[in-house]
Motif scaffolding. Sequence first.
Motif, mmCIF file in Angstrom:
data_model
loop_
_atom_site.group_PDB
_atom_site.id
_atom_site.type_symbol
_atom_site.label_atom_id
_atom_site.label_comp_id
_atom_site.label_asym_id
_atom_site.label_seq_id
_atom_site.Cartn_x
_atom_site.Cartn_y
_atom_site.Cartn_z
ATOM 1 N N ALA A 12 22.918 65.944 9.161
ATOM 2 C CA ALA A 12 22.049 65.022 9.894
ATOM 3 C C ALA A 12 21.328 64.076 8.941
ATOM 4 O O ALA A 12 20.869 64.466 7.873
ATOM 5 C CB ALA A 12 21.024 65.810 10.712
ATOM 6 N N VAL A 13 21.288 62.817 9.308
ATOM 7 C CA VAL A 13 20.609 61.807 8.520
ATOM 8 C C VAL A 13 19.134 61.797 8.895
ATOM 9 O O VAL A 13 18.785 61.767 10.076
ATOM 10 C CB VAL A 13 21.240 60.422 8.766
ATOM 11 C CG1 VAL A 13 20.506 59.354 7.961
ATOM 12 C CG2 VAL A 13 22.712 60.446 8.417
ATOM 13 N N ARG A 14 18.291 61.846 7.911
ATOM 14 C CA ARG A 14 16.858 61.831 8.180
ATOM 15 C C ARG A 14 16.463 60.480 8.749
ATOM 16 O O ARG A 14 16.849 59.432 8.243
ATOM 17 C CB ARG A 14 16.077 62.123 6.909
ATOM 18 C CG ARG A 14 16.282 63.528 6.369
ATOM 19 C CD ARG A 14 15.317 63.822 5.241
ATOM 20 N NE ARG A 14 13.938 63.773 5.710
ATOM 21 C CZ ARG A 14 12.887 63.951 4.905
ATOM 22 N NH1 ARG A 14 13.073 64.185 3.617
ATOM 23 N NH2 ARG A 14 11.662 63.888 5.388
ATOM 24 N N ARG A 15 15.666 60.526 9.804
ATOM 25 C CA ARG A 15 15.232 59.317 10.492
ATOM 26 C C ARG A 15 13.753 59.106 10.236
ATOM 27 O O ARG A 15 12.955 60.029 10.284
ATOM 28 C CB ARG A 15 15.508 59.461 11.991
ATOM 29 C CG ARG A 15 14.976 58.338 12.845
ATOM 30 C CD ARG A 15 15.432 58.512 14.290
ATOM 31 N NE ARG A 15 15.272 59.873 14.750
ATOM 32 C CZ ARG A 15 14.130 60.359 15.246
ATOM 33 N NH1 ARG A 15 13.050 59.595 15.294
ATOM 34 N NH2 ARG A 15 14.064 61.603 15.660
ATOM 35 N N ALA A 16 13.375 57.870 9.943
ATOM 36 C CA ALA A 16 11.971 57.551 9.728
ATOM 37 C C ALA A 16 11.189 57.870 10.997
ATOM 38 O O ALA A 16 11.685 57.666 12.112
ATOM 39 C CB ALA A 16 11.812 56.076 9.365
ATOM 40 N N PRO A 17 9.979 58.379 10.864
ATOM 41 C CA PRO A 17 9.226 58.800 12.049
ATOM 42 C C PRO A 17 8.913 57.671 13.016
ATOM 43 O O PRO A 17 8.626 57.929 14.183
ATOM 44 C CB PRO A 17 7.942 59.395 11.451
ATOM 45 C CG PRO A 17 7.843 58.835 10.071
ATOM 46 C CD PRO A 17 9.243 58.635 9.618
ATOM 47 N N ARG A 19 11.053 55.299 13.790
ATOM 48 C CA ARG A 19 12.297 54.839 14.404
ATOM 49 C C ARG A 19 12.667 55.749 15.573
ATOM 50 O O ARG A 19 12.525 56.963 15.499
ATOM 51 C CB ARG A 19 13.423 54.805 13.374
ATOM 52 C CG ARG A 19 13.202 53.788 12.267
ATOM 53 C CD ARG A 19 14.436 53.635 11.411
ATOM 54 N NE ARG A 19 14.237 52.661 10.339
ATOM 55 C CZ ARG A 19 14.374 51.350 10.498
ATOM 56 N NH1 ARG A 19 14.723 50.868 11.687
ATOM 57 N NH2 ARG A 19 14.170 50.524 9.486
#
Length: 753
Positions: A12-17, A19
Amino acid sequence: MATTVLTPPTGAVRRAPWRSPADQPAYARPALLVIIVLAAVLYAWGIDHSQYHTFYANAVRSMTESWKAFFYGSFDPGNSITLDKLPGFLWPQALSARIFGFHPWALILPQVLEGVASLLVLHRLVRRWAGVNAALIACTAFLLTPVAVGLFRTAVEDPAFTLCLLLAAEATQRAARDGRPGPLVLAGVWVGLGFQAKMLEAWAVLPALTLVYLLSAPITLRRRLAHLGVSAVVTTAVSASWMLAVTLTPAKDRPYVDGTTNNSAFSMVVGYNFLNRFSSLGISAASTGSVSATQGGGGGRGGPWQGTGLGQGAGPGQGADRTGGTGVGAQYRRTGTRDALGAGTNAVHRTGGRGGDQNGWSKMFGTSLASQTGWLYPIAAVAVVCGLLWRRGRPRTDRTRSGFLLWGTWLTTYFLVFSAGSVAGHTYYMGVIAVPLAALTGGGVALLWRAYRAGGRRAWALPGAVAATAAWSAYLAGQFPSFLPWLAPAVGVLGLGSVVLLVWARPGRTPSGGRLALAGLAASLTAVLLAPSAWAVQVFNPSYSSSGMGAVGPSATNRGHGSVISAAGRTGRPAWGGGATRGTRATRGGTGGFGGVGGFGGVGGFGGIGVEGGLTATQREVLDYTTAHQGSAAYVFATTSWNGASPYILATGAHVLPLGGFSGRVPFPTEAQFRELVDTGKVRYVLLDAGRGTGAPFGGGGGTTATARITDWVRSACTPVPASAYGGADSAAPGTAGGAAAAQTLYRCTPGH
């Protein structure tokens, strides 16, 4: 030669909070973050100027002194008597005070955090049920509901209670979706924790949670019933845990349970805090062993809520209500007479308090409650009806219908409970009504919008709901003609314009119908939320701000003069210590008066809280003298009321023994028990008011109460201490400090009398 192709890891790619998740519109997460930031600002605004709750803060101070007081919710550090409530809602406040120190803002901070958490849980609930747009609308509606803003600025029971019920609903939603017992048991735990905050009121949500699981869980009926049975056992066990612990502890090893005549936690919960609320329905708590502290309910309220303040800063003046205490930047006081706070303060306006339109079955539609809670009544009602009727014939597990069933049952149950029971000015009770109203507004707008876009007869439901809500909002705003006089016309014009746009842009009528329809929807939401937001933003206005009852902005009208009474200013909130009162014409004239201007008494009086929350000079002299001569006594002195002990507990954590509990009529200690305390050397000094047992805040201390009998005995058997002994000025009355205005006398009691 073989070629090796390197591929990136598939994790899983970390997503900015900030976004949004892939399955949500790009604006979803930023919009939620904006709502959360606005909530934190509204709830915490002025937290650095917050003040202690006049009753509950004493228990918090005691709970920071010992873990025994923490568990039992002892009012005083000496663990002589508990609150007249379960202590669960104060545990976060006490922990905050232990971490940050005992300051007013440290006691408000947990409510701010509970408010932000409640918004996040509400968003999660509505998003799963009706989609992200519905969730954002619901959170906005909840954020802008005046009582929700005031609730999370007030150090009372309902912030923690509201959060617990939302968490219970969220767990039930997951349980009904998957048919698993684990989340349902967790819901039972949350309801039980809500019980620790608000007692039997927490169980009023059970019909909604039960119906949702029973009717929509995707498993057999037998398994559904079994799961509900297990959850019911857990709910009961968690709910009754504190009461059982108190019951199984010998009375000599724990504090006396306030609000009762038999020292029973069950009497306090069932009789004092529940049955008494419905006395107007002919329900009596006389056989439960509770003190009858509330009257009225559906038919009214009176009796012991009438104070005994004498005014002019000269007498006991103890017409203070324990709920008046503090929200952020507010302290609320009640008085039994118009001039009970003494010279220099304005009269208490009955139109929004325990009388006026907050009595009877129609109280929920009265201006004082509806202006804080009920702006969204019409659109919520339309949403419930349409949601249930339009989903007929769908599979039993239909999630959309189960959501309307959840929120509709929640709203109906609490609406009926508050209509039948006694509210008596406690606006913050309505927080549990604001939750389903906001959720139904969000889910309802989503449902009605889809029906509108689909065309047909159902397309008229959205314009109808908007028209009804805008008309109701304009009516409510019009009841406050001197508060933003442009508001009611503006709501009316916006409502009319939005309805015209929606009608004109119905599918198939115009080529540009889509854009016009969106403009109509935006205008509709503005028309629906404009009036409550005008109330909510008054937290930034010192003239209206918020009260210790959870109200924000104006909450009642003075019909005779066409003016409005602010949520805070209507009661003349005292500022720190005797002296100026915010929102009133205050003077420093009542120096030395127990019922004078500001605090519990005037500047220099026995009952007041001094500047910056410390003791006045006279109070400090009394405390220093009794502490120096305390010896091996368990208490520095005893006093005839909780609010007589309050300044000393709040300022120093002194072991002061209050008599009579909150109502002044609790038989603790009895005369025999008090004499034993004196004979065994546990009590040496007693601070008495001028009257015979008039220390009770609602006039309950007189007559034949234990407090009155102890007062008579002290005056006949104990020796007055000259005021000059501890730095005061002697007067014609021996032992009366500061002259007749102080109206309190210190006595020394010796064993053997």
